[in-house]
Design a protein around this motif. Structure first.
Motif, PDB file in Angstrom:
ATOM      1  N   SER A 133       0.760  -1.366   0.047  1.00 40.68           N
ATOM      2  CA  SER A 133      -0.154  -0.174   0.088  1.00 40.68           C
ATOM      3  C   SER A 133       0.767   1.296   0.129  1.00 40.68           C
ATOM      4  O   SER A 133       0.635   2.343  -0.804  1.00 40.68           O
ATOM      5  N   ARG A 134       1.910   1.218   0.688  1.00 40.11           N
ATOM      6  CA  ARG A 134       2.863   2.521   0.909  1.00 40.11           C
ATOM      7  C   ARG A 134       3.639   2.509  -0.578  1.00 40.11           C
ATOM      8  O   ARG A 134       3.740   3.691  -0.947  1.00 40.11           O
ATOM      9  N   LEU A 135       3.859   1.367  -1.076  1.00 40.27           N
ATOM     10  CA  LEU A 135       4.622   1.423  -2.335  1.00 40.27           C
ATOM     11  C   LEU A 135       3.764   2.072  -3.187  1.00 40.27           C
ATOM     12  O   LEU A 135       4.242   2.944  -4.096  1.00 40.27           O
ATOM     13  N   ILE A 136       2.571   1.725  -3.207  1.00 41.71           N
ATOM     14  CA  ILE A 136       1.633   2.320  -4.473  1.00 41.71           C
ATOM     15  C   ILE A 136       1.582   3.825  -4.070  1.00 41.71           C
ATOM     16  O   ILE A 136       1.665   4.599  -5.126  1.00 41.71           O
ATOM     17  N   GLY A 137       1.267   4.238  -3.079  1.00 43.83           N
ATOM     18  CA  GLY A 137       0.985   5.487  -2.831  1.00 43.83           C
ATOM     19  C   GLY A 137       2.244   6.526  -3.156  1.00 43.83           C
ATOM     20  O   GLY A 137       2.280   7.597  -3.830  1.00 43.83           O
ATOM     21  N   ARG A 138       3.506   5.772  -2.641  1.00 52.19           N
ATOM     22  CA  ARG A 138       4.716   6.627  -2.898  1.00 52.19           C
ATOM     23  C   ARG A 138       5.075   6.719  -4.333  1.00 52.19           C
ATOM     24  O   ARG A 138       5.504   7.761  -4.853  1.00 52.19           O
TER      25      ARG A 138
END
Length: 237
Positions: A91-96
């Protein structure tokens, strides 16, 4: 020989269907081989507390896998009462990744959330989520522009993601599950149009790799991402 019979530099079949959710400001169903991910973009007229009065917008991502997206049914994380570390990391990777594609100063203080739900998994789910997530984001921004909620396009980069790795000692593009589960090196590459890198995740799994091999893997990724960008353009045209 790859288990699928594909050439070393051959992607799986890619399709992107847009407008699959009547309520979301942007949506698509991306299929890369047997990996299928539903991506929706939701616009909210507010930002997280830490962004208030900054004049900046925010893009974030959430990722999840449906119980029967894999060979055996997995328990829903909501039932377990917490998200796994893997889910939070993706999830953090997608947002980043998607934040790197926008100029948040022209979004206004609004948030766009990209939800990526894996319907069927066969390797490369995070890469499919990022690639489809950009399409959903593009469509949501198009709606904001059409509705005159913003006057300047905040998207400054087109971007996509693909996996590359060493399988049976060979450099391969777009690993499916049999390859991913037995790869000596597994890498996920997020890249903007023009070849600029956004993020690279590369891990040795029982084998090491040298700089020349790493450069070759990046070249493979650039080829695959070029093909994904063509598919994105056809979807949002």
């Amino acid at each position: 020989m790859r288990p699928s019979g594909r050439k070393l530099d051959e992607m799986r079949n890619v399709s992107i269907e847009t407008g699959v959710n009547a309520h979301a400001e942007g949506s698509c169903l991306i299929k890369i081989g047997n990996t299928h991910v539903l991506c929706t973009a939701s616009v909210e007229e507010n930002v997280p507390p830490f962004m208030r009065k900054s004049g900046l917008g925010w893009v974030t991502g959430e990722y999840g896998m449906l119980p029967r997206s894999t060979h055996s049914r997995m328990r829903r994380e909501a039932t377990a009462g917490k998200q796994s570390g893997r889910t939070q990391e993706i999830s953090r990777l997608i947002g980043r990744s998607l934040r790197a594609a926008v100029d948040r100063s022209v979004m206004g203080e609004r948030q766009i959330t990209i939800d990526c739900d894996v319907i069927q998994a066969d390797g490369g789910t995070r890469c499919a989520a990022i690639t489809g997530g950009w399409v959903a984001l593009r469509l949501a921004v198009n709606k904001l522009l059409a509705d005159k909620m913003i006057t300047t396009d905040p998207i400054i980069h087109q971007m996509a993601a693909v996996s590359v790795g060493l399988y049976a000692g060979q450099e391969v593009l777009d690993l499916d599950y049999p390859e991913d589960s037995d790869a000596g090196v597994d890498s996920n590459v997020i890249m903007a149009d023009g070849g600029r890198l956004i993020e690279v995740q590369a891990t040795a799994e029982g084998a090491t790799f040298n700089r020349a091999q790493f450069s070759s893997l990046l070249d493979l990724a650039k080829k695959g991402i070029g093909e994904l960008i063509i598919a994105q353009n056809a979807a949002v045209a």
